[in-house]
Design a protein around this motif. Structure first.
Motif, mmCIF file in Angstrom:
data_model
loop_
_atom_site.group_PDB
_atom_site.id
_atom_site.type_symbol
_atom_site.label_atom_id
_atom_site.label_comp_id
_atom_site.label_asym_id
_atom_site.label_seq_id
_atom_site.Cartn_x
_atom_site.Cartn_y
_atom_site.Cartn_z
ATOM 1 N N ALA A 20 0.833 -1.206 0.000
ATOM 2 C CA ALA A 20 0.000 0.000 0.000
ATOM 3 C C ALA A 20 0.868 1.258 0.000
ATOM 4 C CB ALA A 20 -0.927 -0.006 1.205
ATOM 5 N N ALA A 21 1.955 1.226 0.758
ATOM 6 C CA ALA A 21 2.863 2.386 0.786
ATOM 7 C C ALA A 21 3.526 2.605 -0.571
ATOM 8 C CB ALA A 21 3.927 2.183 1.869
ATOM 9 N N LEU A 22 3.902 1.512 -1.240
ATOM 10 C CA LEU A 22 4.489 1.629 -2.580
ATOM 11 C C LEU A 22 3.490 2.223 -3.566
ATOM 12 C CD1 LEU A 22 6.414 -1.770 -2.816
ATOM 13 C CD2 LEU A 22 7.428 0.497 -2.638
ATOM 14 N N LEU A 23 2.217 1.781 -3.483
ATOM 15 C CA LEU A 23 1.192 2.321 -4.370
ATOM 16 C C LEU A 23 0.958 3.810 -4.103
ATOM 17 C CD1 LEU A 23 -1.493 -0.534 -4.431
ATOM 18 C CD2 LEU A 23 0.248 -0.003 -6.135
ATOM 19 N N LYS A 24 0.987 4.204 -2.841
ATOM 20 C CA LYS A 24 0.802 5.617 -2.502
ATOM 21 C C LYS A 24 1.963 6.443 -3.033
ATOM 22 C CE LYS A 24 -1.423 8.967 -0.395
ATOM 23 N NZ LYS A 24 -2.754 9.424 -0.871
ATOM 24 N N GLY A 25 3.159 5.876 -3.011
ATOM 25 C CA GLY A 25 4.308 6.584 -3.567
ATOM 26 C C GLY A 25 4.211 6.758 -5.064
ATOM 27 N N ALA A 26 3.672 5.722 -5.745
ATOM 28 C CA ALA A 26 3.529 5.795 -7.203
ATOM 29 C C ALA A 26 2.324 6.632 -7.607
ATOM 30 C CB ALA A 26 3.389 4.389 -7.778
ATOM 31 N N HIS A 27 1.297 6.651 -6.751
ATOM 32 C CA HIS A 27 0.060 7.393 -7.054
ATOM 33 C C HIS A 27 -0.329 8.236 -5.836
ATOM 34 C CE1 HIS A 27 -0.553 5.029 -10.727
ATOM 35 N NE2 HIS A 27 -0.317 3.945 -10.019
ATOM 36 N N PRO A 28 0.377 9.306 -5.564
ATOM 37 C CA PRO A 28 0.104 10.105 -4.360
ATOM 38 C C PRO A 28 -1.298 10.693 -4.327
ATOM 39 C CG PRO A 28 1.633 11.253 -5.834
ATOM 40 C CD PRO A 28 1.506 9.861 -6.348
ATOM 41 N N GLU A 29 -1.950 10.776 -5.483
ATOM 42 C CA GLU A 29 -3.306 11.335 -5.532
ATOM 43 C C GLU A 29 -4.373 10.314 -5.142
ATOM 44 O OE1 GLU A 29 -2.767 9.375 -9.524
ATOM 45 O OE2 GLU A 29 -1.516 10.405 -8.046
ATOM 46 N N TRP A 30 -4.031 9.036 -5.035
ATOM 47 C CA TRP A 30 -5.004 8.006 -4.710
ATOM 48 C C TRP A 30 -5.372 8.042 -3.234
ATOM 49 C CZ3 TRP A 30 -3.594 2.722 -7.437
ATOM 50 C CH2 TRP A 30 -3.741 2.883 -8.816
#
Length: 259
Positions: A47-57
């Protein structure tokens, strides 16, 4: 579902990590543990990796990406089996969730099921949370219960039946998906029907003209009670035409559990 079986991780050296017999206890900076406590760091890290790749999510968007891209197959390309069932039958979503998380696929899920704080407040209202309880969670007085709804924009579906009653029931869900792919896209639905149930989706095709465009649809499940307490399950999958995205949502028909 995250990997949680015999995970090697750092450990508190003040606690024993192994024992010899009943009297000799050994400490270690690392140990092998299994369970949800060991799966949680994997899911949190992804989840942290996804937030880093998509900070707007939002958190809901990240959860949706993890759920709809999870793999329900094992390494032999057969459905994952339930290790907690002596017959090793195929695992239902109640046992394994949507499947094994796939971080690379979750980076590019195609569509997401998003939700706002207002949606969660509406859910709490439908569950008869008091205003004080809602304020404790939201830390805000700006919310009210003018529009309670249990129909959260969640990337999975569950309907409940009373195993002591023999009747047919119809349940309808409403969902909205956001196109997070690149540009225009068309998706057609594929349905895997649970046993003794019928799922219909309307419309059966979603057309997006641009990135971040939203489209809504309904899922209607016609299902019957049975006195065997079975948990039939299926899935609703949006498949992109001439594209790579498959957006899969588990569907479960479950007996109401009494305690």
């Amino acid at each position: 579902m995250a990997p949680g079986s015999l995970i090697l991780a750092a450990y508190n050296p003040n606690n024993y990590a192994a024992a010899i017999g009943g009297y000799i206890f050994l400490s270690s900076n690392y140990t092998l543990l299994s369970g949800t406590s060991m799966a949680c760091p994997h899911a949190s890290g992804v989840a942290a990796l996804l937030k880093g790749a998509h900070p707007e999510w939002s958190a809901a968007a990240i959860r949706s990406a993890l759920v709809t891209t999870a793999n329900p197959l094992d390494n032999t390309l057969k459905p994952i089996r339930d290790n907690g069932d002596v017959s090793l039958s195929f695992a239902s979503p109640l046992a394994m969730g949507a499947g094994q998380i796939d971080p690379n696929q979750a980076l590019d899920p195609g569509l997401i099921y998003d939700a706002t704080p207002r949606d969660y407040v509406n859910l709490m209202c439908s569950m008869n949370f008091t205003q004080k309880q809602i304020m404790t969670i939201t830390r805000s007085k700006s919310y009210n219960c003018s529009n309670p709804s249990s129909d959260l924009n969640y990337p999975s579906f569950i309907v409940l039946y009373d195993p002591n009653m023999s009747k047919t029931t119809v349940k309808t869900f409403h969902r909205t998906v956001t196109n997070v792919g690149t540009g225009s896209a068309t998706y057609k639905v594929k349905i895997v029907q649970p046993e003794s149930s019928t799922i219909t989706v309307s419309p059966e095709t979603l057309v997006f003209g641009k990135t971040y465009e939203k489209q809504s649809f309904s899922v209607t499940i016609n299902y019957s009670s049975n006195n065997r307490g079975e948990v039939p399950f299926g899935e609703v999958v949006w498949i992109e035409e001439n594209g790579k995205h498959k957006v899969r949502s588990p569907v479960v028909v479950s007996p109401v559990l009494s305690f």
